[in-house]
Design a protein around this motif. Structure first.
Motif, PDB file in Angstrom:
ATOM      1  N   TYR A  11       4.381 -11.553  -8.252  1.00 56.36           N
ATOM      2  CA  TYR A  11       2.929 -11.420  -8.276  1.00 56.36           C
ATOM      3  C   TYR A  11       2.545 -10.006  -7.900  1.00 56.36           C
ATOM      4  O   TYR A  11       3.215  -9.366  -7.090  1.00 56.36           O
ATOM      5  CB  TYR A  11       2.258 -12.373  -7.271  1.00 56.36           C
ATOM      6  CG  TYR A  11       2.463 -13.831  -7.545  1.00 56.36           C
ATOM      7  CD1 TYR A  11       1.773 -14.468  -8.568  1.00 56.36           C
ATOM      8  CD2 TYR A  11       3.340 -14.579  -6.777  1.00 56.36           C
ATOM      9  CE1 TYR A  11       1.964 -15.819  -8.822  1.00 56.36           C
ATOM     10  CE2 TYR A  11       3.537 -15.932  -7.026  1.00 56.36           C
ATOM     11  CZ  TYR A  11       2.844 -16.540  -8.047  1.00 56.36           C
ATOM     12  OH  TYR A  11       3.026 -17.869  -8.301  1.00 56.36           O
ATOM     13  N   TYR A  62      -0.069  -8.529  -5.805  1.00 59.06           N
ATOM     14  CA  TYR A  62      -1.086  -8.909  -4.833  1.00 59.06           C
ATOM     15  C   TYR A  62      -2.109  -7.790  -4.694  1.00 59.06           C
ATOM     16  O   TYR A  62      -1.743  -6.625  -4.543  1.00 59.06           O
ATOM     17  CB  TYR A  62      -0.459  -9.197  -3.471  1.00 59.06           C
ATOM     18  CG  TYR A  62       0.384 -10.445  -3.460  1.00 59.06           C
ATOM     19  CD1 TYR A  62      -0.206 -11.701  -3.508  1.00 59.06           C
ATOM     20  CD2 TYR A  62       1.769 -10.369  -3.398  1.00 59.06           C
ATOM     21  CE1 TYR A  62       0.563 -12.855  -3.490  1.00 59.06           C
ATOM     22  CE2 TYR A  62       2.544 -11.520  -3.382  1.00 59.06           C
ATOM     23  CZ  TYR A  62       1.934 -12.748  -3.426  1.00 59.06           C
ATOM     24  OH  TYR A  62       2.696 -13.896  -3.412  1.00 59.06           O
ATOM     25  N   GLN A  63      -3.357  -8.153  -4.753  1.00 60.61           N
ATOM     26  CA  GLN A  63      -4.427  -7.191  -4.570  1.00 60.61           C
ATOM     27  C   GLN A  63      -4.664  -6.995  -3.074  1.00 60.61           C
ATOM     28  O   GLN A  63      -4.592  -7.948  -2.307  1.00 60.61           O
ATOM     29  CB  GLN A  63      -5.713  -7.680  -5.247  1.00 60.61           C
ATOM     30  CG  GLN A  63      -5.589  -7.813  -6.755  1.00 60.61           C
ATOM     31  CD  GLN A  63      -5.154  -6.514  -7.407  1.00 60.61           C
ATOM     32  OE1 GLN A  63      -5.769  -5.469  -7.190  1.00 60.61           O
ATOM     33  NE2 GLN A  63      -4.087  -6.556  -8.191  1.00 60.61           N
ATOM     34  N   GLN A  85      -6.169  -6.879   0.520  1.00 57.48           N
ATOM     35  CA  GLN A  85      -7.137  -7.765   1.156  1.00 57.48           C
ATOM     36  C   GLN A  85      -7.443  -7.285   2.565  1.00 57.48           C
ATOM     37  O   GLN A  85      -6.781  -6.394   3.093  1.00 57.48           O
ATOM     38  CB  GLN A  85      -6.568  -9.194   1.236  1.00 57.48           C
ATOM     39  CG  GLN A  85      -6.139  -9.794  -0.066  1.00 57.48           C
ATOM     40  CD  GLN A  85      -7.297 -10.128  -0.978  1.00 57.48           C
ATOM     41  OE1 GLN A  85      -8.358 -10.526  -0.524  1.00 57.48           O
ATOM     42  NE2 GLN A  85      -7.102  -9.960  -2.277  1.00 57.48           N
ATOM     43  N   TYR A 142       0.449  -4.187  -0.082  1.00 60.85           N
ATOM     44  CA  TYR A 142      -0.877  -3.685  -0.470  1.00 60.85           C
ATOM     45  C   TYR A 142      -0.864  -2.184  -0.751  1.00 60.85           C
ATOM     46  O   TYR A 142      -1.904  -1.553  -0.852  1.00 60.85           O
ATOM     47  CB  TYR A 142      -1.903  -3.986   0.619  1.00 60.85           C
ATOM     48  CG  TYR A 142      -2.215  -5.448   0.801  1.00 60.85           C
ATOM     49  CD1 TYR A 142      -1.957  -6.396  -0.179  1.00 60.85           C
ATOM     50  CD2 TYR A 142      -2.802  -5.893   1.974  1.00 60.85           C
ATOM     51  CE1 TYR A 142      -2.259  -7.730   0.001  1.00 60.85           C
ATOM     52  CE2 TYR A 142      -3.117  -7.232   2.163  1.00 60.85           C
ATOM     53  CZ  TYR A 142      -2.838  -8.140   1.175  1.00 60.85           C
ATOM     54  OH  TYR A 142      -3.156  -9.458   1.356  1.00 60.85           O
TER      55      TYR A 142
END
Length: 157
Positions: free
Chosen positions: A33, A35-36, A38, A66
């Protein structure tokens, strides 16, 4: 030779049956994935330096996931347990490696360390007794709730 071949077949077939019996649902597949970044708040109350090292590991790895982007990611550790004593100036030599690592993680502005002033007092510390890279907040629970409700942070324990 005629006796060895059937024995080898028997051994190999029993091994494959045994492997299938050990993994009746097959084997896991790795998912990938992107991942954005956060905003995340960790509720930290641990009793040992080893447990705190694990928290630092998790926060550090999350920061890497991130891409350590200070404009899009924010990771806040809110301390209110026995780990408070690690950050006492009087305990610097005892916890030098741990505190130095914690400080290094805060340099990129993605990870912040905040400490509950009430809990610090309970451990015998005032703000002047704690290393300067730690932000003192009035109360851990109130800070965690504020970050979640007012700033949209996800909760981690």
């Amino acid at each position: 030779m005629n006796r060895i071949l059937p024995l080898m077949v028997l051994i190999l077939s029993s091994w494959s049956v045994s492997a299938a019996e050990q993994a009746p649902w097959g084997r896991a597949e790795a998912q990938e994935y992107d991942y954005q970044p956060q905003k995340v708040v960790y509720d930290v109350a641990v009793s040992s330096s080893g447990e705190f090292e694990q928290i630092l590991d998790r926060a550090s790895y999350l920061s890497q996931v991130y891409n350590a982007d200070p404009f899009a990611a924010s990771i806040v550790l809110v301390l209110h347990g026995d780990e408070i004593s690690f950050f006492g100036i009087k305990n610097y030599l005892k916890y030098k490696d741990l505190v130095t690592r914690a400080r290094s993680l805060t340099v990129g502005d993605v990870i912040e360390i905040r400490m509950c002033r009430i809990a610090a007092r309970g451990h015998g510390f005032e703000p002047k007794d704690i290393h300067g890279f730690v932000q003192m907040v009035p109360m851990a629970d109130a800070e965690i709730i504020r970050l979640q409700n007012e700033e949209g942070y996800a909760y981690m324990q």
